[in-house]
Motif scaffolding. Structure first.
Motif, short mmCIF file in Angstrom:
data_model
loop_
_atom_site.label_atom_id
_atom_site.label_comp_id
_atom_site.label_asym_id
_atom_site.label_seq_id
_atom_site.Cartn_x
_atom_site.Cartn_y
_atom_site.Cartn_z
N ASP A 137 30.72 -16.22 7.06
CA ASP A 137 31.28 -16.54 5.74
C ASP A 137 32.77 -16.19 5.68
O ASP A 137 33.58 -16.92 5.12
N ALA A 138 33.12 -15.05 6.29
CA ALA A 138 34.52 -14.58 6.26
C ALA A 138 35.40 -15.31 7.27
O ALA A 138 36.63 -15.34 7.12
N GLY A 139 34.77 -15.88 8.30
CA GLY A 139 35.56 -16.46 9.38
C GLY A 139 36.11 -15.40 10.32
O GLY A 139 37.19 -15.54 10.89
N LEU A 140 35.33 -14.33 10.48
CA LEU A 140 35.74 -13.23 11.37
C LEU A 140 34.89 -13.23 12.63
O LEU A 140 33.80 -13.82 12.66
N LYS A 141 35.37 -12.53 13.64
CA LYS A 141 34.58 -12.31 14.85
C LYS A 141 34.02 -10.89 14.79
O LYS A 141 34.64 -9.99 14.22
N LYS A 142 32.87 -10.72 15.42
CA LYS A 142 32.21 -9.41 15.43
C LYS A 142 33.16 -8.31 15.90
O LYS A 142 33.16 -7.20 15.37
N GLU A 143 33.99 -8.63 16.89
CA GLU A 143 34.89 -7.64 17.49
C GLU A 143 35.92 -7.10 16.49
O GLU A 143 36.51 -6.04 16.70
N GLN A 144 36.16 -7.83 15.41
CA GLN A 144 37.14 -7.39 14.41
C GLN A 144 36.57 -6.33 13.46
O GLN A 144 37.31 -5.65 12.78
N ILE A 145 35.25 -6.21 13.42
CA ILE A 145 34.61 -5.25 12.50
C ILE A 145 34.68 -3.86 13.12
O ILE A 145 34.07 -3.59 14.16
N ASP A 146 35.47 -2.96 12.48
CA ASP A 146 35.61 -1.60 13.03
C ASP A 146 35.14 -0.52 12.06
O ASP A 146 35.33 0.66 12.28
N GLY A 147 34.47 -0.96 10.98
CA GLY A 147 33.87 -0.02 10.05
C GLY A 147 32.46 -0.49 9.73
O GLY A 147 32.22 -1.70 9.60
N LEU A 148 31.51 0.43 9.64
CA LEU A 148 30.12 0.06 9.37
C LEU A 148 29.49 1.10 8.45
O LEU A 148 29.34 2.27 8.81
N MET A 149 29.14 0.68 7.25
CA MET A 149 28.43 1.55 6.30
C MET A 149 27.07 0.93 6.05
O MET A 149 26.97 -0.27 5.80
N THR A 150 26.01 1.73 6.14
CA THR A 150 24.67 1.16 5.98
C THR A 150 23.82 1.95 4.98
O THR A 150 24.11 3.10 4.66
#
Length: 381
Positions: free
Chosen positions: A40-53
């Motif tokens: 949806d964002a048009g991002l690649k997985k590698e760009q995600i550097d924060g994860l809150m669950t």
């Protein structure tokens, strides 16, 4: 101006199918929601550097959920953690993500939730209070808590079950326009009144669903967001409030701390109740929604019963609420889908259920024996 106002943006939202999803697990649902959100964002997985669950009710790893989800997603975040504040978690994680992005501790933070409560047989039926403290009185589960709220509001202010029904019928009406909602069959006030008691004065149709599903929301800075696919959706205001008190405070049923959370969000955003075009109000029970109208300053204390009458809270009314159907009719994702719908309303993506000209949205959350509350103001950029 408040230094955090409009300093972060929601750039991706993703939700799986909702309902009973045999064969799925909280993990598979979380992964699917994440994929949909980065897409949806048009991002690649590698760009995600924060994860809150948030761990699902049936997630065996509990507070280590962030490790398990990170492993399944194949990312090593710079900033991470798992929160559990029940229905107050989604909003709190969104705020945590905003703080991290604003502080430069991460560039893109994904907030992720997956649960298989429906197929896992989770009933939300433990004793209310801490441990078993209230179970000895037969005070079980969230429904007991909210039934006290409903009966007290009725006793003090003359609120009626039919007024609670107006909220349930409104949420169902909105869900009927949402192809992703679980409960889409139209409902009348008579259907509501005829549904069986769960805890008097709450009928079955005053209560939220129990669902399987996954949701993901991605947060970054407005500068980075401008290069992405969608119109800008800014987090304009944030507020949290907590209380450690329950039965020893005679006003606990009114959860007065919720008003503090909304007021803080208003103050940060520089808005008030008159500026809210659409609201996604946490609706574990219909009685919860009554209080949000009062805490949010949309009507006076005790007047929320009459406030909901006459179509005021429906699409086309003065304050449309829970435009996707809410916890009551869309799906029970513990408030996560309220954020998703808020974002979609700000983007103008909601088709027949779009609130025309909507530019400011209030999203609320509450959870954990009603001890946790938060509010977020989303604004069209």
């Amino acid at each position: 101006m408040h230094h955090l106002r409009d300093k972060t943006a929601i750039v991706g939202v993703g939700a799986t199918e909702q309902g009973k999803l045999p064969g799925s697990t909280p993990l598979t649902l979380a992964v699917e929601a994440f994929k949909r959100a980065i897409d949806d964002a048009g991002l690649k997985k590698e760009q995600i550097d924060g994860l809150m669950t948030m761990a699902g009710t049936t997630s065996p790893e509990g507070p280590l959920n962030y490790l398990r989800v990170g492993e399944a997603l194949g990312i090593d975040p710079r900033f991470t953690g798992t929160f559990n504040m029940g229905g107050g978690t989604a909003g709190a994680l969104l705020q945590q993500a905003a703080l991290a992005v604003n502080a430069g501790m991460a560039n893109y933070v994904a907030c992720v939730f997956g649960d298989s409560a429906a197929t896992g047989g989770y009933k939300f039926d433990k004793a209310a209070g801490w441990g078993d403290s209230w179970g000895i009185w037969g005070f079980m589960a969230a429904a007991g808590n909210s039934a006290i709220t409903a009966s007290r509001h009725m006793a003090l202010y003359g609120t009626t079950s039919r007024q609670l029904g107006e909220i349930a019928v409104t949420c169902r009406h909105h869900a009927s326009m949402n192809p992703n909602a679980i409960m889409r069959t139209p409902m009348t006030i008579e259907d509501h009144q005829a549904s069986r008691w769960i805890v008097e004065p709450l009928h079955l149709l005053d209560c939220c669903l129990i669902s399987d599903g996954g949701v993901c929301v991605i947060v970054t800075t407005p500068e980075r967001a401008k290069d992405l696919k969608h119109p800008l959706v800014l987090i304009a205001g944030m507020g949290q409030a907590y209380t450690t008190r329950n039965m020893d405070n005679e006003d606990w049923w009114y959860v007065p701390h919720q008003k503090l959370a909304v007021n803080d969000a208003y103050a940060m955003a520089g808005v008030g109740p008159k500026d809210i075009d659409v609201a996604q109000l946490y609706d574990n029970f219909t009685s919860s929604v009554l209080l949000w109208f009062e805490h949010g300053g949309f009507c006076k204390v005790g007047e929320s019963g009459s406030f909901v009458e006459g179509g005021r809270i429906r699409l086309g009314g003065e304050l449309p609420i829970n435009t996707a159907g809410g916890n009551l009719s869309e799906s029970y994702m513990e408030g996560w889908l309220h954020i998703v719908e808020g974002v979609r309303q700000m983007r103008g993506e909601c088709g027949v259920r779009q609130v025309k000209g909507a530019e400011v949205c209030l999203v609320t959350g509450r959870g954990r024996e009603l001890n946790c509350a938060n509010a977020n103001i989303l604004r069209k950029g």
